[in-house]
Design a protein around this motif. Sequence first.
Motif, short mmCIF file in Angstrom:
data_model
loop_
_atom_site.label_atom_id
_atom_site.label_comp_id
_atom_site.label_asym_id
_atom_site.label_seq_id
_atom_site.Cartn_x
_atom_site.Cartn_y
_atom_site.Cartn_z
N LEU A 138 0.82 -1.21 0.00
CA LEU A 138 0.00 0.00 0.00
C LEU A 138 0.86 1.26 0.00
CD1 LEU A 138 -2.95 -0.92 2.39
CD2 LEU A 138 -3.00 -0.67 -0.10
N ALA A 139 2.02 1.21 0.64
CA ALA A 139 2.93 2.36 0.64
C ALA A 139 3.37 2.68 -0.79
CB ALA A 139 4.14 2.07 1.53
N GLU A 140 3.73 1.65 -1.54
CA GLU A 140 4.12 1.85 -2.94
C GLU A 140 2.95 2.42 -3.74
OE1 GLU A 140 7.09 1.70 -4.18
OE2 GLU A 140 8.11 0.66 -2.54
N HIS A 141 1.78 1.86 -3.52
CA HIS A 141 0.59 2.32 -4.24
C HIS A 141 0.27 3.77 -3.90
CE1 HIS A 141 -3.19 2.27 -6.32
NE2 HIS A 141 -3.84 2.54 -5.21
N ALA A 142 0.45 4.14 -2.65
CA ALA A 142 0.13 5.50 -2.22
C ALA A 142 0.94 6.56 -2.97
CB ALA A 142 0.35 5.64 -0.71
N LEU A 143 2.15 6.21 -3.34
CA LEU A 143 2.99 7.17 -4.07
C LEU A 143 2.40 7.54 -5.42
CD1 LEU A 143 6.56 5.82 -3.28
CD2 LEU A 143 5.47 7.88 -2.35
N THR A 144 1.52 6.70 -5.96
CA THR A 144 0.94 6.95 -7.28
C THR A 144 -0.55 7.30 -7.22
OG1 THR A 144 0.43 4.61 -7.63
CG2 THR A 144 2.60 5.38 -8.36
N MET A 145 -1.04 7.61 -6.03
CA MET A 145 -2.48 7.91 -5.91
C MET A 145 -2.86 9.17 -6.66
SD MET A 145 -3.14 9.42 -2.09
CE MET A 145 -1.88 8.62 -1.13
N THR A 146 -4.12 9.23 -7.06
CA THR A 146 -4.64 10.41 -7.75
C THR A 146 -4.95 11.50 -6.74
OG1 THR A 146 -6.96 9.78 -7.54
CG2 THR A 146 -5.74 8.89 -9.47
N ALA A 147 -5.19 12.70 -7.25
CA ALA A 147 -5.58 13.82 -6.38
C ALA A 147 -6.89 13.52 -5.67
CB ALA A 147 -5.68 15.10 -7.19
N ASP A 148 -7.82 12.85 -6.35
CA ASP A 148 -9.10 12.49 -5.72
C ASP A 148 -8.89 11.48 -4.59
OD1 ASP A 148 -10.54 14.18 -7.38
OD2 ASP A 148 -11.11 12.58 -8.78
N ASP A 149 -8.02 10.50 -4.82
CA ASP A 149 -7.69 9.54 -3.76
C ASP A 149 -7.11 10.28 -2.55
OD1 ASP A 149 -8.39 7.46 -5.53
OD2 ASP A 149 -6.29 7.06 -6.08
N HIS A 150 -6.18 11.17 -2.83
CA HIS A 150 -5.50 11.93 -1.77
C HIS A 150 -6.51 12.74 -0.96
CE1 HIS A 150 -2.39 15.19 -0.62
NE2 HIS A 150 -2.32 14.20 0.24
N ASP A 151 -7.40 13.43 -1.64
CA ASP A 151 -8.43 14.22 -0.95
C ASP A 151 -9.32 13.33 -0.07
OD1 ASP A 151 -7.51 16.55 -2.16
OD2 ASP A 151 -9.06 16.54 -3.72
N ALA A 152 -9.72 12.18 -0.60
CA ALA A 152 -10.58 11.28 0.16
C ALA A 152 -9.87 10.76 1.41
CB ALA A 152 -11.04 10.11 -0.71
N ILE A 153 -8.61 10.40 1.28
CA ILE A 153 -7.84 9.90 2.42
C ILE A 153 -7.72 10.98 3.49
CG2 ILE A 153 -5.54 9.14 3.17
CD1 ILE A 153 -5.42 7.58 0.46
N GLN A 154 -7.49 12.22 3.08
CA GLN A 154 -7.39 13.31 4.06
C GLN A 154 -8.72 13.55 4.78
OE1 GLN A 154 -4.21 16.46 2.73
NE2 GLN A 154 -5.52 15.93 0.99
N ARG A 155 -9.84 13.39 4.07
CA ARG A 155 -11.14 13.53 4.74
C ARG A 155 -11.34 12.40 5.76
NH1 ARG A 155 -12.68 14.51 -0.56
NH2 ARG A 155 -13.76 12.51 -0.68
#
Length: 131
Positions: A46-63
């Motif tokens: 998941l750490a490797e995958h997180a480096l390539t997340m989209t902006a939408d993924d990033h926003d959702a994780i922060q929420r």
Amino acid sequence: MTVWTSRTSRWDKDVREAMKGRPNFRVSTSVTLIAACLWDCGEDELAEHALTMTADDHDAIQRIEAVYEDPRYPLPVVGQRILHRHVAALAAIAYFEGSLRPLARNRSRAQKDRPARFSAEPSVHQNEENS
């Protein structure tokens, strides 16, 4: 097959609720910090995958993080105090896998062993009423 490559739009009800965020509270965590937290907690894939997340993924994780920062939220961390590292990693797990589960490790790996690509940047937690 890895969960996020065959991901559907289905998340557990509690994850869908957390994705709405928290009123008047925002968390700002860099992509590299989320990835570093995952690596620290033994979630290498998941750490490797997180480096390539989209902006939408990033926003959702922060929420989701904003919701999980509430000390009353029942996170699956045992034997120690819940740290921001746990919150960031658990939010990413919940988002990428669709449900909340315990971390591979509750105790952090040694920071000196962290690969350079996971060089973490600080996160910001803001109560929007006081900012």
